[in-house]
Motif scaffolding. Structure first.
Motif, PDB file in Angstrom:
ATOM      1  N   GLY A  19      39.498  37.406  40.735  1.00 23.95           N
ATOM      2  CA  GLY A  19      39.137  36.122  41.732  1.00 23.95           C
ATOM      3  C   GLY A  19      40.421  36.039  42.684  1.00 23.95           C
ATOM      4  O   GLY A  19      40.020  35.405  43.780  1.00 23.95           O
ATOM      5  N   ASP A  22      39.263  37.518  45.859  1.00 27.41           N
ATOM      6  CA  ASP A  22      38.303  36.613  46.514  1.00 27.41           C
ATOM      7  C   ASP A  22      38.958  35.612  47.415  1.00 27.41           C
ATOM      8  O   ASP A  22      38.546  35.290  48.263  1.00 27.41           O
ATOM      9  N   ARG A 301      36.184  40.607  33.947  1.00 27.72           N
ATOM     10  CA  ARG A 301      37.029  41.462  33.191  1.00 27.72           C
ATOM     11  C   ARG A 301      37.009  41.159  31.652  1.00 27.72           C
ATOM     12  O   ARG A 301      36.726  40.085  31.154  1.00 27.72           O
ATOM     13  N   LYS A 306      37.769  35.453  28.919  1.00 20.81           N
ATOM     14  CA  LYS A 306      36.233  35.284  28.992  1.00 20.81           C
ATOM     15  C   LYS A 306      35.333  34.710  28.068  1.00 20.81           C
ATOM     16  O   LYS A 306      34.268  34.974  28.318  1.00 20.81           O
ATOM     17  N   GLY A 355      32.835  49.376  33.928  1.00 21.07           N
ATOM     18  CA  GLY A 355      33.367  49.712  35.257  1.00 21.07           C
ATOM     19  C   GLY A 355      33.525  48.606  36.381  1.00 21.07           C
ATOM     20  O   GLY A 355      33.049  47.626  35.997  1.00 21.07           O
TER      21      GLY A 355
HETATM   22  P1  ADP Z   1      38.947  36.263  37.327  1.00 25.39           P
HETATM   23  O1  ADP Z   1      39.783  36.138  38.470  1.00 25.39           O
HETATM   24  O2  ADP Z   1      39.532  35.653  36.074  1.00 25.39           O
HETATM   25  O3  ADP Z   1      38.731  37.678  36.918  1.00 25.39           O
HETATM   26  P2  ADP Z   1      36.912  34.780  38.783  1.00 25.39           P
HETATM   27  O4  ADP Z   1      35.475  34.364  38.280  1.00 25.39           O
HETATM   28  O5  ADP Z   1      37.690  34.027  39.458  1.00 25.39           O
HETATM   29  O6  ADP Z   1      37.816  35.643  37.409  1.00 25.39           O
HETATM   30  O7  ADP Z   1      36.575  36.300  39.764  1.00 25.39           O
HETATM   31  C1  ADP Z   1      36.075  37.351  39.217  1.00 25.39           C
HETATM   32  C2  ADP Z   1      35.856  38.216  40.430  1.00 25.39           C
HETATM   33  O8  ADP Z   1      35.684  39.423  40.251  1.00 25.39           O
HETATM   34  C3  ADP Z   1      34.209  37.896  41.020  1.00 25.39           C
HETATM   35  O9  ADP Z   1      34.143  38.125  42.425  1.00 25.39           O
HETATM   36  C4  ADP Z   1      33.464  38.754  40.234  1.00 25.39           C
HETATM   37  O10 ADP Z   1      32.324  39.333  40.660  1.00 25.39           O
HETATM   38  C5  ADP Z   1      34.572  40.197  40.250  1.00 25.39           C
HETATM   39  N1  ADP Z   1      34.196  40.936  39.401  1.00 25.39           N
HETATM   40  C6  ADP Z   1      34.874  40.966  37.932  1.00 25.39           C
HETATM   41  N2  ADP Z   1      34.572  42.059  37.211  1.00 25.39           N
HETATM   42  C7  ADP Z   1      33.701  42.892  38.082  1.00 25.39           C
HETATM   43  C8  ADP Z   1      33.330  44.075  38.035  1.00 25.39           C
HETATM   44  N3  ADP Z   1      33.432  44.836  36.739  1.00 25.39           N
HETATM   45  N4  ADP Z   1      32.680  44.716  38.799  1.00 25.39           N
HETATM   46  C9  ADP Z   1      32.431  43.856  39.913  1.00 25.39           C
HETATM   47  N5  ADP Z   1      33.012  42.830  40.398  1.00 25.39           N
HETATM   48  C10 ADP Z   1      33.719  42.194  39.412  1.00 25.39           C
END
Ligand code: ADP
Ligand code: GLC
Length: 479
Positions: A19, A22, A301, A306, A355
């Motif tokens: 995240g 993002d 993750r 989680k 993955g």
């Molecule tokens: P964190 O930052 O703790 O991982 P968040 O919910 O804030 O959790 O954001 C996770 C972001 O990463 C989201 O956009 C999610 O869709 C993306 N994401 C996590 N794991 C994957 C994966 N294996 N493949 C694609 N996108 C992923």
């Protein structure tokens, strides 16, 4: 208008593990739209993707290292991105933090100390870029030394440190101190020292003018022993300078009406079309294609945070019911293995993709009926917001940003059309199971479920409000 240097170790669409990327990809855009002059600075990793023009800007020598800075743009925005080019440190393949086995790169202290050193030179206008920052906005431990180093400068910019996750602190043995060559004044228990280790995150928590975290609830939680990892005392001490600002989401990238990764677009008015994505998802994951079976999704993750263990504990009972479960993620090898083993036991009920796959992540949001986030802690969380936008009802634990962005479905919130998800309290498998059963009951009441979906899809998760809060924060920093 402020000149803001945004220091980060990942930013979408250049490089992403979670995240933070993002947020680093979307908050600066929102700030630029509100007329701020914002530059992102990030290492040029080997696997970084670039878009359009990328050109050389300047060279500087820091810590006996010759570093180049390249410049590019954040796609579809006026945000400039400065890439720190130092192949010796940043040309490892894959993940920015860990190798293919999940072990941290051995020189992480040096790699991220260099990010911090360069950010300070740039912010102080000593990098031949002809730009001096008013505010340096740092994110997570990788940028933690910036506020510490800036505190020693005369006529310096203000510093803001945002905590995206207290669980990652950048702790290193004192043996790295020599190679990092940090000023001696910073090395003491009220400074960068933490139980005889060097703590990068303390650089932010001790020295930043303002500390923020990514939800109001997490801002309170981290001031308690259960969530503070031994730093709660420091956070209580700095409480006056600490606040929570909820993350927004990128409404262009996560939009079921235009999403480039899903074939069948839909809106609140055409919710029925969501089922075509469900069929697509079932096909892609080799599950029986059946619109009557509720599909539960999870993307993330695969780490303790989680609540993956809670889900694994629930699966035997859950999969005895008529449901399907689709998971996309990577992380701890033992979670990956256990989940994959379960697919052999329940091949028609659970599908796991290990993955990182952006396209599949969008398809899960578009195709699933419900989304699981039983996090033990969640500073903000983004998927519960993406899910709501896609009418995919989130089932979340009441913690951090999940508590702040989901409205539990109760008789009252259902009646007044504010319900957007299902919330449960305790971090255990039976509480999660209880919540899933509650969701399944509502799912079977077609009209009520559609109403909750529509409420969720109408919720406002734009950056608008939060970006304004950051600007107000930048403007009101007094030192
Ligand atoms: P964190 O930052 O703790 O991982 P968040 O919910 O804030 O959790 O954001 C996770 C972001 O990463 C989201 O956009 C999610 O869709 C993306 N994401 C996590 N794991 C994957 C994966 N294996 N493949 C694609 N996108 C992923
Ligand atoms: C962290 C947190 C997550 C948050 C993200 C962006 O990785 O785990 O909850 O949404 O940062 O702020």
């Amino acid at each position: 208008m402020k000149k803001i240097l945004f220091v980060t170790s990942e930013a979408h669409p250049f490089i992403k593990t979670g995240g933070l990327a993002d947020v680093s990809g979307s908050l600066p855009k929102a700030l630029a739209e509100l007329s701020q002059d914002i530059k992102i600075i990030i290492p040029r990793y080997q696997d970084i993707k670039t878009f359009g023009d990328i050109h050389y800007r300047c060279s500087l020598r820091v810590d006996n290292r010759d570093v180049n800075i390249l410049e590019t743009q954040m796609p579809d925005s006026r945000v400039t991105v400065w890439l720190i080019d130092y192949p010796e440190f940043y040309h490892q393949p894959g993940n920015p933090y860990v190798d293919a086995q999940g072990n941290p790169w051995p020189n992480n202290a040096e790699r991220f100390s260099l990010l911090c050193r360069i950010a300070v030179e740039v912010a102080m206008n000593r990098a031949h870029l002809n730009w001096k920052a008013d505010v340096v906005h740092c994110n997570d431990w990788q940028s933690g030394l910036v506020p510490a180093l800036l505190s020693l400068e005369y006529d310096r910019p203000a510093s803001v440190f945002t905590i995206h996750n207290m669980a990652y602190q950048g702790l290193f043995p004192t043996s790295v101190l020599t190679s990092l060559n940090l000023p001696g004044q910073l090395w003491h228990p009220e400074g960068l020292e933490f139980h005889n280790m060097l703590s990068f995150i303390k650089g932010g928590l001790v020295y930043a003018d303002r500390i923020t975290t990514v939800s109001p609830t997490y801002a309170l939680e981290i001031q308690t022993a259960a969530y503070g990892y031994g730093l709660e005392g420091l956070l209580i001490h700095r409480n006056e300078y600490l606040g929570g600002i909820i993350n927004g989401i990128d409404l262009d990238q996560w939009n079921p009406e235009t999403d480039a990764y899903i074939a069948h677009h839909y809106s609140r008015a055409s919710l029925g079309d969501k089922q075509h994505n469900k069929a697509e998802l079932q096909r892609r994951m080799a599950l029986p294609v059946d619109n009557n079976i509720p599909v539960l999704g999870l993307i993330g993750r695969l780490v303790e945070q989680k609540g993956i263990d809670l889900i694994i504990a629930c699966l035997p009972e859950l999969l005895a019911m008529p449901v399907q479960f689709v998971l996309l993620g990577n992380g701890d090898k033992s979670f990956e293995q256990r989940l994959q083993n379960l697919t052999h036991v329940y091949p028609t009920k659970i599908a796991v993709s290990i993955g990182y796959d952006e396209g599949l992540a969008h398809l899960i949001e578009g195709g699933a009926d419900m989304f699981l986030m039983p996090s033990r802690f969640e500073p903000c969380g983004l998927n519960q917001m993406y899910s709501q936008r896609y009418g995919t009802i989130p089932i979340v634990r009441k913690t951090g940003g999940l508590a702040d962005t989901v409205v539990d479905s109760t008789p009252e919130t259902i009646a007044n059309h504010t319900a957007t998800g299902i919330i449960f309290n305790d971090a255990n498998a039976s509480a999660l199971m209880e919540a899933i059963k509650r969701a399944l009951l509502l799912y079977n009441l077609g009209d009520v479920w559609a109403d909750i979906q529509k409420n969720a899809m109408a919720a406002d998760f734009s950056w608008q409000q939060s970006a304004k809060q950051y600007i107000e924060l930048y403007q009101n920093i007094q030192r």
